[in-house]
Enzyme design. Structure first.
Site, PDB file in Angstrom:
ATOM      1  N   ASN A  14     -24.532  45.003 -12.111  1.00 26.22           N
ATOM      2  CA  ASN A  14     -23.930  44.429 -13.316  1.00 26.22           C
ATOM      3  C   ASN A  14     -23.512  43.007 -12.964  1.00 26.22           C
ATOM      4  O   ASN A  14     -22.522  42.816 -12.263  1.00 26.22           O
ATOM      5  CB  ASN A  14     -22.720  45.289 -13.732  1.00 26.22           C
ATOM      6  CG  ASN A  14     -21.906  44.641 -14.847  1.00 26.22           C
ATOM      7  OD1 ASN A  14     -22.357  43.692 -15.485  1.00 26.22           O
ATOM      8  ND2 ASN A  14     -20.705  45.144 -15.068  1.00 26.22           N
ATOM      9  N   LYS A  16     -22.361  40.778 -14.881  1.00 31.15           N
ATOM     10  CA  LYS A  16     -21.264  40.253 -15.701  1.00 31.15           C
ATOM     11  C   LYS A  16     -21.623  38.841 -16.179  1.00 31.15           C
ATOM     12  O   LYS A  16     -22.773  38.602 -16.515  1.00 31.15           O
ATOM     13  CB  LYS A  16     -19.952  40.286 -14.909  1.00 31.15           C
ATOM     14  CG  LYS A  16     -19.716  41.674 -14.301  1.00 31.15           C
ATOM     15  CD  LYS A  16     -18.350  41.881 -13.767  1.00 31.15           C
ATOM     16  CE  LYS A  16     -18.244  43.307 -13.210  1.00 31.15           C
ATOM     17  NZ  LYS A  16     -16.911  43.683 -12.805  1.00 31.15           N
ATOM     18  N   HIS A 101     -17.922  49.188 -20.945  1.00 33.83           N
ATOM     19  CA  HIS A 101     -17.350  48.749 -19.663  1.00 33.83           C
ATOM     20  C   HIS A 101     -15.861  48.446 -19.861  1.00 33.83           C
ATOM     21  O   HIS A 101     -15.463  47.968 -20.922  1.00 33.83           O
ATOM     22  CB  HIS A 101     -18.098  47.502 -19.175  1.00 33.83           C
ATOM     23  CG  HIS A 101     -17.728  47.138 -17.768  1.00 33.83           C
ATOM     24  ND1 HIS A 101     -16.579  46.456 -17.469  1.00 33.83           N
ATOM     25  CD2 HIS A 101     -18.354  47.377 -16.589  1.00 33.83           C
ATOM     26  CE1 HIS A 101     -16.513  46.298 -16.144  1.00 33.83           C
ATOM     27  NE2 HIS A 101     -17.584  46.851 -15.593  1.00 33.83           N
ATOM     28  N   GLU A 103     -14.082  46.110 -18.922  1.00 33.18           N
ATOM     29  CA  GLU A 103     -13.795  44.711 -19.301  1.00 33.18           C
ATOM     30  C   GLU A 103     -14.007  44.496 -20.796  1.00 33.18           C
ATOM     31  O   GLU A 103     -13.309  43.697 -21.421  1.00 33.18           O
ATOM     32  CB  GLU A 103     -14.654  43.758 -18.446  1.00 33.18           C
ATOM     33  CG  GLU A 103     -14.132  43.702 -17.015  1.00 33.18           C
ATOM     34  CD  GLU A 103     -15.182  43.367 -15.967  1.00 33.18           C
ATOM     35  OE1 GLU A 103     -16.275  42.902 -16.321  1.00 33.18           O
ATOM     36  OE2 GLU A 103     -14.882  43.584 -14.770  1.00 33.18           O
ATOM     37  N   GLU A 170     -15.938  54.678 -13.458  1.00 31.60           N
ATOM     38  CA  GLU A 170     -15.434  53.433 -12.882  1.00 31.60           C
ATOM     39  C   GLU A 170     -13.909  53.387 -12.986  1.00 31.60           C
ATOM     40  O   GLU A 170     -13.369  52.967 -14.014  1.00 31.60           O
ATOM     41  CB  GLU A 170     -16.018  52.239 -13.631  1.00 31.60           C
ATOM     42  CG  GLU A 170     -17.517  52.098 -13.483  1.00 31.60           C
ATOM     43  CD  GLU A 170     -17.943  50.638 -13.511  1.00 31.60           C
ATOM     44  OE1 GLU A 170     -18.612  50.223 -12.554  1.00 31.60           O
ATOM     45  OE2 GLU A 170     -17.599  49.927 -14.453  1.00 31.60           O
ATOM     46  N   GLY A 176     -13.667  45.270  -8.759  1.00 29.29           N
ATOM     47  CA  GLY A 176     -13.432  43.891  -8.331  1.00 29.29           C
ATOM     48  C   GLY A 176     -12.241  43.712  -7.401  1.00 29.29           C
ATOM     49  O   GLY A 176     -11.805  42.592  -7.145  1.00 29.29           O
ATOM     50  N   SER A 209     -16.092  48.391  -6.565  1.00 30.17           N
ATOM     51  CA  SER A 209     -16.113  47.879  -5.188  1.00 30.17           C
ATOM     52  C   SER A 209     -17.116  48.617  -4.290  1.00 30.17           C
ATOM     53  O   SER A 209     -16.842  48.906  -3.125  1.00 30.17           O
ATOM     54  CB  SER A 209     -14.707  47.912  -4.567  1.00 30.17           C
ATOM     55  OG  SER A 209     -13.838  47.068  -5.301  1.00 30.17           O
TER      56      SER A 209
HETATM   57  P1  PGA Z   1     -17.349  45.638  -8.706  1.00 29.22           P
HETATM   58  O1  PGA Z   1     -17.615  45.852 -10.269  1.00 29.22           O
HETATM   59  O2  PGA Z   1     -18.496  46.259  -7.969  1.00 29.22           O
HETATM   60  O3  PGA Z   1     -17.287  44.136  -8.526  1.00 29.22           O
HETATM   61  O4  PGA Z   1     -16.046  46.301  -8.373  1.00 29.22           O
HETATM   62  C1  PGA Z   1     -18.108  47.073 -10.768  1.00 29.22           C
HETATM   63  C2  PGA Z   1     -18.275  47.009 -12.255  1.00 29.22           C
HETATM   64  O5  PGA Z   1     -17.475  46.344 -12.944  1.00 29.22           O
HETATM   65  O6  PGA Z   1     -19.214  47.617 -12.813  1.00 29.22           O
END
Ligand code: PGA
Length: 246
Positions: A14, A16, A101, A103, A170, A176, A209
């Site tokens: 992803n 983003k 997601h 976010e 998630e 992140g 992560s």
């Molecule tokens: P990350 O993000 O691997 O940077 O923790 C995962 C995601 O938001 O799908």
């Protein structure tokens, strides 16, 4: 603990809001040659910004990487400034789309209701949605993880076809942050998610992560059918190591 041979393994990046078209092509130059030996038992997907989709669709043609988007609107077309429709995505060869997601839910007012509409639209227009669910740190501390996830699934999956679906667990506190959910705990929650589904063969990913140094342990878990990777999917070497997990 062995995995069910029936369930598909999906390793998805992803991106983003990262990478211009030029940067996305630069990534592919490093990434694609690293997949020459990747076992056929896994699907590799890149979910990229809308502006990168067209150029990547051409560059990925004939490769083993599938293309994904990061959102889709529920209508076929219309006066919805800033949105994108299923036919616009499927026309250029997009196969997967991330829906719900954290976010999107947190910063853009996405609700369980709109997530449900987007999931159904994705399927209607020939895309496979990757539905994201997961709890905040506060919810985890209050022992609300299971009830929160059960509630998300109940609302998000109304009239959704479970034959054409991927789910990503998630935990929001792991996204992140470098604070990965312990793999056995992720496995336990993913088993819980599976127990709530009418189709037990839906591939369920872990996200939060995921890195080259924890991928092998994560993928060794019996319930975990893949990963959704943010930060570590931006570098060709690290995402290749993840795609080539052992
Ligand atoms: P990350 O993000 O691997 O940077 O923790 C995962 C995601 O938001 O799908």
């Amino acid at each position: 603990m062995t995995k069910s041979p029936v369930r598909k393994i999906v390793i998805a990046g992803n991106w983003k809001m990262y990478k211009t078209q030029a940067e996305s092509l630069e990534f592919l130059r490093g990434f694609l040659p690293s997949l020459d030996e990747t076992p056929q038992d896994r699907e590799v997907v890149l979910c990229v910004p809308f502006t990168d989709l067209n150029v990547l669709s051409k560059s990925l043609h004939g490769s083993r990487v599938q293309l994904g988007a990061q959102n889709v609107h529920w209508e076929e077309f219309g006066a919805y400034t800033g949105e994108i429709s299923g036919p616009m995505l499927s026309e250029i060869g997009v196969r997967y789309v991330i829906v719900g997601h954290s976010e999107r839910r947190q910063y853009f007012g996405e609700t369980d209701y709109t997530v449900n509409l987007r999931l159904k639209a994705a399927q209607r227009f020939g895309l496979t949605p990757i539905l994201c669910v997961g709890e905040t740190k506060q919810q985890r501390d209050k022992l609300e993880t299971e009830s929160l996830i059960a509630n998300q699934l109940e609302k998000n999956l109304v009239d959704v076809d479970q034959e054409n679906l991927v789910i990503a667990y998630e935990p929001i506190w792991a996204i992140g942050t470098g604070d990965t959910c312990e793999s056995k705990e992720a496995n336990r929650i993913i088993g819980f998610i599976r127990s709530k589904l009418s189709n037990p063969d839906v591939p369920i990913q872990y996200g939060g992560s995921v890195k080259p140094n924890n991928i092998d342990e994560i993928m060794a878990q019996s319930e975990i059918d893949g990963v959704l990777v943010g930060g570590a999917s931006l570098e060709p070497e690290s995402f290749a190591r993840i795609a080539n997990y052992k």
